[in-house]
Write a protein that holds these residues in place. Structure first.
Motif, PDB file in Angstrom:
ATOM      1  N   GLU A  78       0.554  -0.888   0.053  1.00 23.77           N
ATOM      2  CA  GLU A  78      -0.263   0.450  -0.074  1.00 23.77           C
ATOM      3  C   GLU A  78       1.083   0.683  -0.246  1.00 23.77           C
ATOM      4  OE1 GLU A  78      -2.291  -3.764   1.796  1.00 23.77           O
ATOM      5  OE2 GLU A  78      -0.301  -2.594   2.420  1.00 23.77           O
ATOM      6  N   LEU A  79       2.287   1.109   0.637  1.00 25.59           N
ATOM      7  CA  LEU A  79       3.403   2.814   0.645  1.00 25.59           C
ATOM      8  C   LEU A  79       3.257   2.771  -0.212  1.00 25.59           C
ATOM      9  CD1 LEU A  79       4.717   1.595   4.393  1.00 25.59           C
ATOM     10  CD2 LEU A  79       3.244   3.412   3.868  1.00 25.59           C
ATOM     11  N   PHE A  80       3.825   1.744  -1.419  1.00 27.94           N
ATOM     12  CA  PHE A  80       4.313   2.085  -3.105  1.00 27.94           C
ATOM     13  C   PHE A  80       3.486   2.337  -3.976  1.00 27.94           C
ATOM     14  CE2 PHE A  80       7.175  -0.274  -1.100  1.00 27.94           C
ATOM     15  CZ  PHE A  80       8.476  -0.252  -1.852  1.00 27.94           C
ATOM     16  N   ARG A 135      16.632   1.431  -1.162  1.00 29.59           N
ATOM     17  CA  ARG A 135      16.181   0.290  -0.553  1.00 29.59           C
ATOM     18  C   ARG A 135      15.011  -0.894  -0.178  1.00 29.59           C
ATOM     19  NH1 ARG A 135      21.702  -1.965  -0.485  1.00 29.59           N
ATOM     20  NH2 ARG A 135      23.536  -0.249  -1.573  1.00 29.59           N
ATOM     21  N   ALA A 136      13.906  -0.550  -0.649  1.00 26.14           N
ATOM     22  CA  ALA A 136      12.523  -0.718   0.247  1.00 26.14           C
ATOM     23  C   ALA A 136      11.990  -1.886  -1.258  1.00 26.14           C
ATOM     24  CB  ALA A 136      11.590   0.136   0.898  1.00 26.14           C
ATOM     25  N   PHE A 137      11.281  -2.780  -0.981  1.00 30.26           N
ATOM     26  CA  PHE A 137      10.711  -3.473  -2.050  1.00 30.26           C
ATOM     27  C   PHE A 137       9.457  -4.090  -1.504  1.00 30.26           C
ATOM     28  CE2 PHE A 137      12.873  -6.497   0.312  1.00 30.26           C
ATOM     29  CZ  PHE A 137      12.860  -7.727   0.448  1.00 30.26           C
ATOM     30  N   PRO A 138       7.971  -3.862  -2.185  1.00 33.67           N
ATOM     31  CA  PRO A 138       6.670  -4.198  -1.871  1.00 33.67           C
ATOM     32  C   PRO A 138       6.447  -5.739  -1.800  1.00 33.67           C
ATOM     33  CG  PRO A 138       6.446  -3.975  -3.702  1.00 33.67           C
ATOM     34  CD  PRO A 138       8.464  -3.732  -3.849  1.00 33.67           C
ATOM     35  N   VAL A 139       6.006  -5.543  -0.047  1.00 33.59           N
ATOM     36  CA  VAL A 139       5.262  -7.178  -0.767  1.00 33.59           C
ATOM     37  C   VAL A 139       3.770  -7.102  -0.100  1.00 33.59           C
ATOM     38  CG1 VAL A 139       5.758  -7.316   2.217  1.00 33.59           C
ATOM     39  CG2 VAL A 139       5.500  -9.011   1.313  1.00 33.59           C
TER      40      VAL A 139
END
Length: 195
Positions: A65-67, A80-84
């Motif tokens: 949701e943050l993306f 360096r964050a990636f969605p899950v």
């Protein structure tokens, strides 16, 4: 990497005057090779707080949701964050995390899946054990010991590496390994919590 370093400097400059960080156990952090960094989760600020105090750059899984938030959509990949996808098996996120670990990167994970409402350590999801077994990486337990209160001490404790080889050799289950990781985090909290 440029945005990561810049963001780390800015976030540290903003948070350091508010929270008196006490970082313990940085020497336990291997200088190279893949690391699965597993921490308890007590506040929304945990990912940046762990990230700016860890000795190496950390790749965090962040809820999908943050993306979808316009500003964050462009910033998160740069830090360096990636969605899950939460609440389901997200194969893309699993592949991404395993790839990073095998490439010698640090992947940050909160095994509880969501932050604790009462500050107590909850049950960990099997995903942590899955990555620990399949990622062929060192596992470093981490404890954030709060509470988050302005001008009060906030401890970030990095524990000793958990040797995964015995568990891989006897093909332990992901659930069992997650329990082992959570026990290590619980011991750190007990050892370093302020009275």
């Amino acid at each position: 990497m440029e945005l990561y370093s810049f963001a780390k400097t800015v976030v540290f400059a903003v948070l350091k005057p508010i929270y008196r960080f006490e970082v313990i156990g940085s020497e336990n952090f291997p200088k190279e090779g893949g690391i699965l960094l597993c921490s308890n989760h007590i506040e929304n600020l945990d990912p940046p707080v762990v990230g700016i105090n860890a000795p190496r750059p950390v790749n965090f899984m962040a809820k999908e949701e943050l993306f979808k938030i316009p500003i964050l959509k462009s910033i998160l990949p740069g830090v360096r964050a990636f969605p899950v996808k939460r609440g389901m098996s997200d194969r893309d996120a699993l592949r991404k995390a395993l790839k990073l670990l095998k490439e010698g990167e640090v992947v940050g994970l909160f095994p509880e899946g969501t932050r604790s409402k009462d500050g107590k350590l909850g049950k960990g999801f099997a995903g942590a054990g899955f990555f620990a077994l399949r990622g062929n990486a060192n596992v470093v337990p981490c404890a954030i010991i709060g509470p988050y209160k302005p001008f009060k001490r906030l401890k970030i404790v990095f524990g000793e590496v958990i040797d995964m080889e015995p568990y891989r050799e006897r093909r332990a289950s992901a659930e069992e390994v997650t329990e082992v990781i959570m026990e290590h985090i619980a011991k750190l909290i007990e050892q370093y919590k302020t009275n």
